[in-house]
Design a protein around this motif. Sequence first.
Motif, short mmCIF file in Angstrom:
data_model
loop_
_atom_site.label_atom_id
_atom_site.label_comp_id
_atom_site.label_asym_id
_atom_site.label_seq_id
_atom_site.Cartn_x
_atom_site.Cartn_y
_atom_site.Cartn_z
N PRO A 15 0.80 -1.22 0.00
CA PRO A 15 0.00 0.00 0.00
C PRO A 15 0.83 1.27 0.00
O PRO A 15 0.31 2.34 0.26
N MET A 16 2.15 1.16 -0.29
CA MET A 16 3.03 2.33 -0.14
C MET A 16 2.65 3.55 -0.98
O MET A 16 2.70 4.67 -0.46
N VAL A 19 -0.09 5.39 0.84
CA VAL A 19 0.35 5.86 2.15
C VAL A 19 1.25 7.09 1.98
O VAL A 19 1.11 8.10 2.66
N LYS A 22 -0.75 10.09 0.78
CA LYS A 22 -1.50 10.68 1.90
C LYS A 22 -0.60 11.60 2.72
O LYS A 22 -0.97 12.71 3.09
N LYS A 23 0.60 11.09 3.01
CA LYS A 23 1.53 11.88 3.83
C LYS A 23 1.95 13.16 3.13
O LYS A 23 2.04 14.22 3.74
N LEU B 107 5.34 -2.57 7.97
CA LEU B 107 3.91 -2.28 7.93
C LEU B 107 3.39 -1.94 9.33
O LEU B 107 2.57 -1.03 9.49
N MET B 110 4.49 1.46 10.18
CA MET B 110 3.73 2.43 9.41
C MET B 110 2.33 2.61 10.00
O MET B 110 1.82 3.72 10.08
N ASP B 113 2.58 4.77 12.93
CA ASP B 113 2.84 6.12 12.48
C ASP B 113 1.54 6.79 11.99
O ASP B 113 1.35 8.00 12.12
N LEU B 114 0.65 5.99 11.41
CA LEU B 114 -0.62 6.52 10.88
C LEU B 114 -1.72 6.52 11.95
O LEU B 114 -2.89 6.68 11.63
#
Lengths: 75, 160
Positions: A15-16, A19, A22-23, B107, B110, B113-114
Amino acid sequence: MNVKQTLDTKGLSCPMPIVKTKKAMDGLASGDILEVLATDKGAVNDLSAWSKSSGHELLDHKEEDGVFKFWIKKG
Amino acid sequence: MEQTQDKSTMVVFSGDLDKAMASFIIATGAAAMGKQVTMFFTFWGLNILRKEEYVNVKKTFMDKMFAKMMPRGPEKLGISKMNYGGLGGKMMKYTMKKKNIVTLKELIEMAQDLDVKMVACTMSMDVMGITKEELIDGLDYAGVASYLADADESKINLFI
C-alpha cells in the motif's frame, strides 16, 4: 499545470503509493496540486479510489514508458 | 471532541505471516484513506505483537511452554499454506524482498505512524500467558465490549 510537489513512488508496491501520497498531501494546502509517479500496476485504480474517498480531485493521469503519472488537486 | 470520521475495525485472530500482512495492508490503506482504524489482536494474532527478544517474566510452567512454542514477533511467523516447517515462510520473505514489497515489520511501524489503534485482547493474553511486558509499546488493552463498541460505528469490519 502548476505542480506544487512531486512524489516519486516508483518501485514501491501496495500500500506504499497511497500511504506516501496521503503523507505528502497532508503537507499541502487546499487547491495545491500534487504530482505522483508510480510503477505499481494497481496504481491507476488505487489512486483514483483514494482521491475520490479522501475528497481530493484526480485531475489527470497518463502512462509514460511504464511510469504512471498522476496529478491530484487537494480538496 | 470526538470527530465524526469513517471508522474501520478488524479482528486479527490469525498469527500467520500472510494473513498478518493482509491485515496490515488493509489497515494502513484504510488509515491513508482517512479512516480511523482499530485492530483487535486476539489468540494467535497476539504473536504478531510480541517483542523479538526474550522478556524475563514470572510465569507458570504451562505459560512458559506456550511462550516457547509460539513465534516471537513478525519476523518469526510462518505462512498459512506451504510453510513446510518454516522453509515456505523463508522463501516468501526472500521473494518479497526481491520484489521490493514492504515487510510486516515495516507495515506495523507504518500503522503506528498513521495512528492505527492496536488493541490486545486481555482475555487471550491470559489464555496464552502473554504479559504486557512481552508486547510492543503503544498498544491498548481491552476486551469484547470495547471491540463491539468500535465495530458498531464502523463501515468496514473484518475478521482475519
